[in-house]
Design a protein around this motif. Structure first.
Motif, PDB file in Angstrom:
ATOM      1  N   THR A 191       0.836  -1.192   0.000  1.00  0.00           N
ATOM      2  CA  THR A 191       0.000   0.000   0.000  1.00  0.00           C
ATOM      3  C   THR A 191       0.875   1.248   0.000  1.00  0.00           C
ATOM      4  O   THR A 191       1.727   1.407   0.885  1.00  0.00           O
ATOM      5  N   PRO A 192       0.690   2.171  -0.949  1.00  0.00           N
ATOM      6  CA  PRO A 192       1.530   3.373  -0.994  1.00  0.00           C
ATOM      7  C   PRO A 192       1.262   4.287   0.197  1.00  0.00           C
ATOM      8  O   PRO A 192       0.176   4.307   0.771  1.00  0.00           O
ATOM      9  N   VAL A 193       2.285   5.051   0.553  1.00  0.00           N
ATOM     10  CA  VAL A 193       2.167   6.069   1.597  1.00  0.00           C
ATOM     11  C   VAL A 193       1.953   7.422   0.910  1.00  0.00           C
ATOM     12  O   VAL A 193       2.616   7.742  -0.062  1.00  0.00           O
ATOM     13  N   TYR A 446     -13.840   6.894  -3.869  1.00  0.00           N
ATOM     14  CA  TYR A 446     -12.690   7.253  -4.687  1.00  0.00           C
ATOM     15  C   TYR A 446     -12.981   8.522  -5.495  1.00  0.00           C
ATOM     16  O   TYR A 446     -12.159   9.440  -5.570  1.00  0.00           O
ATOM     17  N   GLU A 447     -14.158   8.558  -6.081  1.00  0.00           N
ATOM     18  CA  GLU A 447     -14.559   9.737  -6.858  1.00  0.00           C
ATOM     19  C   GLU A 447     -14.648  10.978  -5.980  1.00  0.00           C
ATOM     20  O   GLU A 447     -14.214  12.054  -6.364  1.00  0.00           O
ATOM     21  N   THR A 471      -2.102  13.900  -6.214  1.00  0.00           N
ATOM     22  CA  THR A 471      -1.529  12.582  -5.925  1.00  0.00           C
ATOM     23  C   THR A 471      -2.659  11.555  -5.886  1.00  0.00           C
ATOM     24  O   THR A 471      -3.716  11.854  -5.337  1.00  0.00           O
ATOM     25  N   PRO A 472      -2.476  10.370  -6.465  1.00  0.00           N
ATOM     26  CA  PRO A 472      -3.518   9.335  -6.329  1.00  0.00           C
ATOM     27  C   PRO A 472      -3.809   9.058  -4.856  1.00  0.00           C
ATOM     28  O   PRO A 472      -2.891   8.830  -4.063  1.00  0.00           O
ATOM     29  N   ALA A 474      -6.545   7.020  -1.951  1.00  0.00           N
ATOM     30  CA  ALA A 474      -7.554   5.993  -1.712  1.00  0.00           C
ATOM     31  C   ALA A 474      -7.671   5.784  -0.202  1.00  0.00           C
ATOM     32  O   ALA A 474      -6.725   6.056   0.542  1.00  0.00           O
ATOM     33  N   PRO A 475      -8.834   5.298   0.277  1.00  0.00           N
ATOM     34  CA  PRO A 475      -9.032   5.148   1.726  1.00  0.00           C
ATOM     35  C   PRO A 475      -7.962   4.300   2.419  1.00  0.00           C
ATOM     36  O   PRO A 475      -7.539   4.635   3.533  1.00  0.00           O
ATOM     37  N   HIS A 476      -7.524   3.194   1.789  1.00  0.00           N
ATOM     38  CA  HIS A 476      -6.540   2.347   2.471  1.00  0.00           C
ATOM     39  C   HIS A 476      -5.195   3.043   2.620  1.00  0.00           C
ATOM     40  O   HIS A 476      -4.396   2.686   3.493  1.00  0.00           O
ATOM     41  N   MET A 477      -4.937   4.072   1.805  1.00  0.00           N
ATOM     42  CA  MET A 477      -3.694   4.827   1.926  1.00  0.00           C
ATOM     43  C   MET A 477      -3.708   5.718   3.165  1.00  0.00           C
ATOM     44  O   MET A 477      -2.654   6.021   3.732  1.00  0.00           O
TER      45      MET A 477
END
Length: 688
Positions: A191-193, A446-447, A471-472, A474-477
């Motif tokens: 998962t990206p930071v 996401y939207e 920056t991309p 998402a909730p898990h980030m």
């Protein structure tokens, strides 16, 4: 030890009845259709309870996407995964975990089955899986591995499922043997930071919306709602032409007169143009925007423009709410927004909802499904500290399990703001505006995260907020980034433990509270009983594999565990017919009363054999083994099953790669070699 029963001794398979309900009554947790096994083209499983961050289409399993010959395979796989303790499954000699698969996992398997059907057609193979050779299975697996890492893993999972459930499948099952997936791993979390230059402006923007903008937005919403009640659609008597002209003239000649302008370009409305609907709401009685069109419209519009020329001021919007002043990045000072009208209030309400959602997700480290499960009234206290009640979905039965999360005061503030703007008391982060075009019950997280960032940037610097880099996100980030921050701050691990309290809330509470909150001995036994029942249900799969001659147990405790499983097989023959699920679980529960199931191994829980208790006092030993001090490779309580083995194989591979570094200091090399030797005690051991 007696010989284990052979697969051919199981009762003959009768198959699933076409009228068999796909969902048992106890799995129907909400309203929805009651699909049957024979239904086509899809099964609607809405009644099983869908996590709130998923859309309704994800509750459907479609079967019209397969060639006709593959439809029975797809339906049988889905049914067995939905009801792993169904009598038909047990009669086929299939004893896997008694926990039903999640819809997401089933959809994943069925999607991969489509790829298998397409590949089989290309390769000239039929849907009769019993006719396939080991080489056919290996060819399919190779073709998917060549596509991508994830495709190879999905193909491996599907082939294993087809093999596990082959006793159920029409035309015979797949006899191909597939090894457990043992992918090489770098040890890094995938998962990206979120980079700091994006994370901090995002957090500041969310909090500014919650702490500063929210009061203005909700006040303007309430005022416009009140103005609407004075409008023409709420009047029983239609005003005459003279009444309309008199109302307009009275407003334009009054001391508080102004002409509202559009703030936002949308549809026919253009920013900076006169807002005729808004002007109508300012008059008494309220007029309609249509009163400024038609036969009398041009004359009325002319009077308004003449009034502007004679000194009547214009204003963006028509709400009397004065926006809060902010300090802008360019050091200027002024209102964060030019004004409020119906359109801009609707837009800002949506972004306020988004800001609250992002802030809560970041600051609580809750998963997306957990945040979206929050309902109005969720805020409370737990052991004297602020807490919220939501629903835990991951690794839980369908419909989820209620759980508490401790939260900080800023999070409480954000949740109270969300309560003020939601339209659905069951969805704190649902729709904030009504629509006649579609059912706006939820939102695409996401939207909406992208929407919030874009909205902030489009109105910076007037809104006093700095731009957020694109920056991309998402909730898990959010969860991953906060984990990194807390781990690197002073006392960060303690803070992380408190934030992730839903993983250990009961242990922490029992250790720090007394009096009314302390469980009675009867309740303590009840909690222990439920834990043992759950463990027994998971051990059913291990027993079935051992009883059918599949020896895959490793570790110092493997022989003890295998002997216990064999003893269960003997007693099952003499005390109960094989296939009685309830009695089988009872036998397993009694035989392995002290077992603890883990990610790396199972611990048999015998204090006399526990390395973690060597030299400990009698009082400490009475509490049983200490999981945090476990030595899986050397403790006689440790059992490694085929579910644990891939982790050990990855660890062995990682250690081998690290030891290839010739520049490594001798002390580090010696430490890694010792670790590798311990790991190989497991991976190189002959399975029991």
């Amino acid at each position: 030890m007696t010989n284990p029963p052979q697969p051919q001794t199981w009762p003959a398979l009768t198959g699933f009845d076409p009228d068999e309900p796909v969902l048992p009554a106890d799995r129907r947790v909400t309203d929805g259709p009651d699909p049957r096994f024979g239904d086509l083209p899809r099964w609607d499983l809405t009644a099983s309870g869908l996590a709130p961050n998923l859309n309704a289409a994800q509750a459907h399993l479609r079967f019209d996407v397969y060639p006709d010959g593959w439809v029975p395979v797809a339906k049988t796989l889905a049914m067995a995964m939905l009801q792993p303790v169904h009598p038909v499954v047990r009669q086929a000699g299939i004893y896997r975990s008694n926990r039903p698969y999640k819809l997401k996992s089933i959809r994943h398997v069925l999607t991969e089955l489509r790829y298998l059907a397409e590949w089989a057609a290309t390769a000239g193979l039929s849907e009769e899986l019993s006719a396939w050779t080991h080489a056919d299975g290996e060819a399919y697996l190779a073709s998917r591995k060549a596509r991508s890492f994830s495709a190879g893993r999905s193909a491996n999972d599907l082939l294993r499922h087809l093999g596990d459930f082959r006793g159920l499948l029409p035309n015979g099952g797949l006899s191909v043997q597939v090894s457990p997936w043992a992918a090489r791993s770098s040890g890094e979390v995938k998962t990206p930071v979120i980079p700091p230059e994006t994370f901090w402006p995002l957090v500041r923007a969310c909090w500014t919306y919650i702490d500063t903008f929210a009061a203005d937005i909700t006040a303007a919403r309430d005022e416009i709602t009140l103005l609407d009640t004075r409008g023409p659609k709420y009047r029983e008597v239609r005003p005459s032409t003279r009444d309309i002209d008199d109302a307009l003239d009275a407003w334009l000649s009054s001391p508080e007169a102004f002409v509202p302008l559009h703030i936002y370009t949308l549809g026919r409305a253009r920013a900076g143009d006169i807002n005729w609907d808004g002007l109508g709401l300012c008059t008494t009685p309220g007029l309609s925007g249509t009163n400024f069109y038609g036969n009398r419209g041009p004359a009325r519009q002319l009077r308004v423009r003449q009034a502007i020329g004679q000194g009547v001021p214009t204003r963006y919007g028509y709400s009397s709410v004065q926006p809060a002043a902010v300090e802008r990045p360019d050091s200027t000072h002024g209102p964060w927004i030019s004004g409020f009208d119906r359109i801009i209030v609707s837009k800002e309400l949506t972004q306020l909802r988004n800001a609250a959602y992002i802030f809560v997700a970041i600051m609580t480290m809750m998963r997306d499904s957990e945040v979206q499960s929050l309902a109005t009234g969720a805020i409370g206290t737990h052991y004297g500290a602020p807490a919220v009640t939501s629903t835990l979905h991951k690794m839980q039965p369908h419909g989820g399990t209620p759980q508490r999360w401790w939260v900080s005061e800023p999070v409480v503030t954000a949740l109270k703001v969300a309560e003020q703007i939601t339209l659905d008391e069951n969805r704190l982060f649902g729709a904030v505006r009504e629509s006649v075009h579609r059912d706006l019950t939820g939102f695409d997280q996401y939207e909406q995260i992208r929407s919030f960032v874009a909205w902030v940037n489009d109105h910076s610097p007037q809104n006093g907020l700095e731009r957020i880099p694109a920056t991309p996100l998402a909730p898990h980030m959010f969860r991953r980034t906060m984990a990194v921050i807390t781990a690197n701050e002073p006392d960060g691990e303690i803070a992380l433990g408190i934030t992730l309290k839903h993983n250990a809330v009961r242990a922490l509470a029992n250790a720090t509270t007394s009096g009314y909150a302390a469980p009675t001995p009867e309740w303590a036994k009840e909690f222990e009983h439920h834990a043992k029942e759950a463990a027994a249900g998971e051990l059913v799969a291990d027993w079935a594999r051992h009883a059918q001659g599949d020896h895959a147990l490793r570790g110092p405790g493997a022989t003890t565990f295998a002997n216990g499983l064999a003893d269960i097989t003997d007693r099952a023959k003499t005390t109960v017919a094989i296939g009685n699920e309830r009695m089988l679980r009872a036998l397993l529960r009694d035989e392995f009363a002290t077992i603890r199931l883990g990610t790396l191994n199972h611990c048999l829980g015998d204090p006399a054999k526990a390395l973690c208790l060597e030299g400990a006092s009698a009082a400490v030993k009475a509490g049983g083994p200490i999981p945090s001090m476990c030595q899986p490779a050397t403790c006689r309580n440790s059992v490694i099953t085929d579910q644990h083995l891939p982790i050990w194989l990855r660890e062995e591979s990682d250690l081998v790669d690290k030891l290839k570094d010739k520049r490594m200091a001798p002390v580090h090399r010696q430490r890694l070699e010792t670790q590798l030797a311990d790991v190989r005690k497991i991976t190189h051991q002959e399975p029991k």
